[in-house]
Design an enzyme around this catalytic site. Structure first.
Site, PDB file in Angstrom:
ATOM      1  N   CYS A  73      -0.685   3.558  -9.074  1.00  0.00           N
ATOM      2  CA  CYS A  73       0.264   3.159  -8.027  1.00  0.00           C
ATOM      3  C   CYS A  73       0.085   4.038  -6.783  1.00  0.00           C
ATOM      4  O   CYS A  73      -0.009   3.540  -5.655  1.00  0.00           O
ATOM      5  CB  CYS A  73       1.688   3.252  -8.571  1.00  0.00           C
ATOM      6  SG  CYS A  73       2.942   2.660  -7.416  1.00  0.00           S
ATOM      7  N   CYS A  74       0.019   5.380  -6.990  1.00  0.00           N
ATOM      8  CA  CYS A  74      -0.202   6.285  -5.856  1.00  0.00           C
ATOM      9  C   CYS A  74      -1.543   5.990  -5.187  1.00  0.00           C
ATOM     10  O   CYS A  74      -1.681   6.116  -3.971  1.00  0.00           O
ATOM     11  CB  CYS A  74      -0.182   7.740  -6.312  1.00  0.00           C
ATOM     12  SG  CYS A  74       1.463   8.430  -6.593  1.00  0.00           S
ATOM     13  N   CYS A 121       0.265  13.418  -5.674  1.00  0.00           N
ATOM     14  CA  CYS A 121      -0.035  11.981  -5.631  1.00  0.00           C
ATOM     15  C   CYS A 121      -1.528  11.722  -5.661  1.00  0.00           C
ATOM     16  O   CYS A 121      -1.972  10.643  -6.025  1.00  0.00           O
ATOM     17  CB  CYS A 121       0.572  11.329  -4.393  1.00  0.00           C
ATOM     18  SG  CYS A 121      -0.283  11.765  -2.874  1.00  0.00           S
ATOM     19  N   CYS A 177      10.231   7.672  -7.994  1.00  0.00           N
ATOM     20  CA  CYS A 177       9.593   8.875  -8.540  1.00  0.00           C
ATOM     21  C   CYS A 177      10.164  10.162  -7.972  1.00  0.00           C
ATOM     22  O   CYS A 177       9.506  11.207  -7.989  1.00  0.00           O
ATOM     23  CB  CYS A 177       8.086   8.819  -8.290  1.00  0.00           C
ATOM     24  SG  CYS A 177       7.302   7.328  -8.925  1.00  0.00           S
ATOM     25  N   CYS A 230       8.751   8.791  -3.003  1.00  0.00           N
ATOM     26  CA  CYS A 230       9.183   7.417  -3.247  1.00  0.00           C
ATOM     27  C   CYS A 230      10.456   7.388  -4.091  1.00  0.00           C
ATOM     28  O   CYS A 230      10.678   8.263  -4.941  1.00  0.00           O
ATOM     29  CB  CYS A 230       8.086   6.656  -3.986  1.00  0.00           C
ATOM     30  SG  CYS A 230       6.606   6.381  -2.998  1.00  0.00           S
TER      31      CYS A 230
HETATM   32  S1  SF4 Z   1       5.253   8.131  -5.861  1.00  0.00           S
HETATM   33 FE1  SF4 Z   1       5.757   6.546  -7.449  1.00  0.00          FE
HETATM   34  S2  SF4 Z   1       6.291   4.638  -6.358  1.00  0.00           S
HETATM   35 FE2  SF4 Z   1       5.298   6.077  -4.852  1.00  0.00          FE
HETATM   36  S3  SF4 Z   1       3.175   5.459  -4.808  1.00  0.00           S
HETATM   37 FE3  SF4 Z   1       3.327   7.106  -6.363  1.00  0.00          FE
HETATM   38  S4  SF4 Z   1       3.797   6.125  -8.348  1.00  0.00           S
HETATM   39 FE4  SF4 Z   1       4.081   4.582  -6.716  1.00  0.00          FE
END
Ligand code: SF4
Length: 193
Positions: A70-71, A177, A154, A151
């Site tokens: 996701c990151c 991240c 998280c 985010c």
């Molecule tokens: S911090 Fe969480 S929601 Fe944001 S990009 Fe990374 S995994 Fe995705």
């Protein structure tokens, strides 16, 4: 802090704001407040690519299954593309933020670019003093127990005595991240702002 220092040099310098589309509303409003307060004219909002989202995260729930992936599509890849053409960039990282940043250098070379970390050796007290001297507004969530804000899914509150970044990916081994990691966030073991 970093943005205020930047305004002393060039209000039109490029500022890359990575909007993962998972940020708190408070963060987006804080961004607009700072742009207005400092008169910044070079802010560029960097979004995830639609193709990447359609392929890897069509439901917007990838963070539940794989935070590194996701990151990667929401932070690392968008910033990597946005940095193309730049020879150097500046970050706001500090050594006190976490054990993983304790040895942070002021000057780094990464991915063929110079990376400057001018606040690396600033302490919490120095940051507080500078903010008070210049009447700089903190992110509104800091007063609610969030010293480090990423985010929404998280980011957790931090208890007294914990690392300021302890609320990031709470309960996971992940502490970064991937933007600032040597392999640029392509780790698959959870090491992954
Ligand atoms: S911090 Fe969480 S929601 Fe944001 S990009 Fe990374 S995994 Fe995705």
């Amino acid at each position: 802090m970093l943005l205020h220092l930047l305004t002393q040099v060039d209000r039109g310098a490029p500022v890359l704001f990575v909007d993962t589309q998972k940020l708190f509303g408070e963060t987006l409003r804080y961004r607009e407040a700072l742009i207005g307060r400092f008169g910044l004219t070079g802010v560029r909002t960097i979004l995830p690519y639609a193709d990447d989202l359609a392929t890897a995260d069509p439901q917007g729930s990838l963070w539940l299954r794989d935070t590194d992936a996701c990151c990667h599509i929401r932070k690392v890849l968008p910033l990597e593309r946005a940095l193309e053409g730049f020879d150097a960039w500046i970050t706001g990282r500090k050594r006190f933020q976490s054990s993983g940043r304790a040895d942070l250098d002021v000057f780094e070379v990464a991915e063929g670019r110079i990376k400057l970390n001018p606040l690396a050796n600033w302490s919490v007290a120095q940051l507080k003093e500078y903010a008070e001297q210049h009447d700089l507004p903190p992110h509104p969530m800091v007063a609610q127990g969030y010293p480090s804000i990423g985010c929404m899914p998280c980011t957790d509150k931090v208890a007294p005595g914990e690392d300021p970044r302890a609320g990031r990916w709470r309960g996971a081994e992940k502490i970064e991240c991937g933007i600032h990691l040597p392999t640029h966030g392509r780790e698959i073991d959870g090491s992954g702002i």
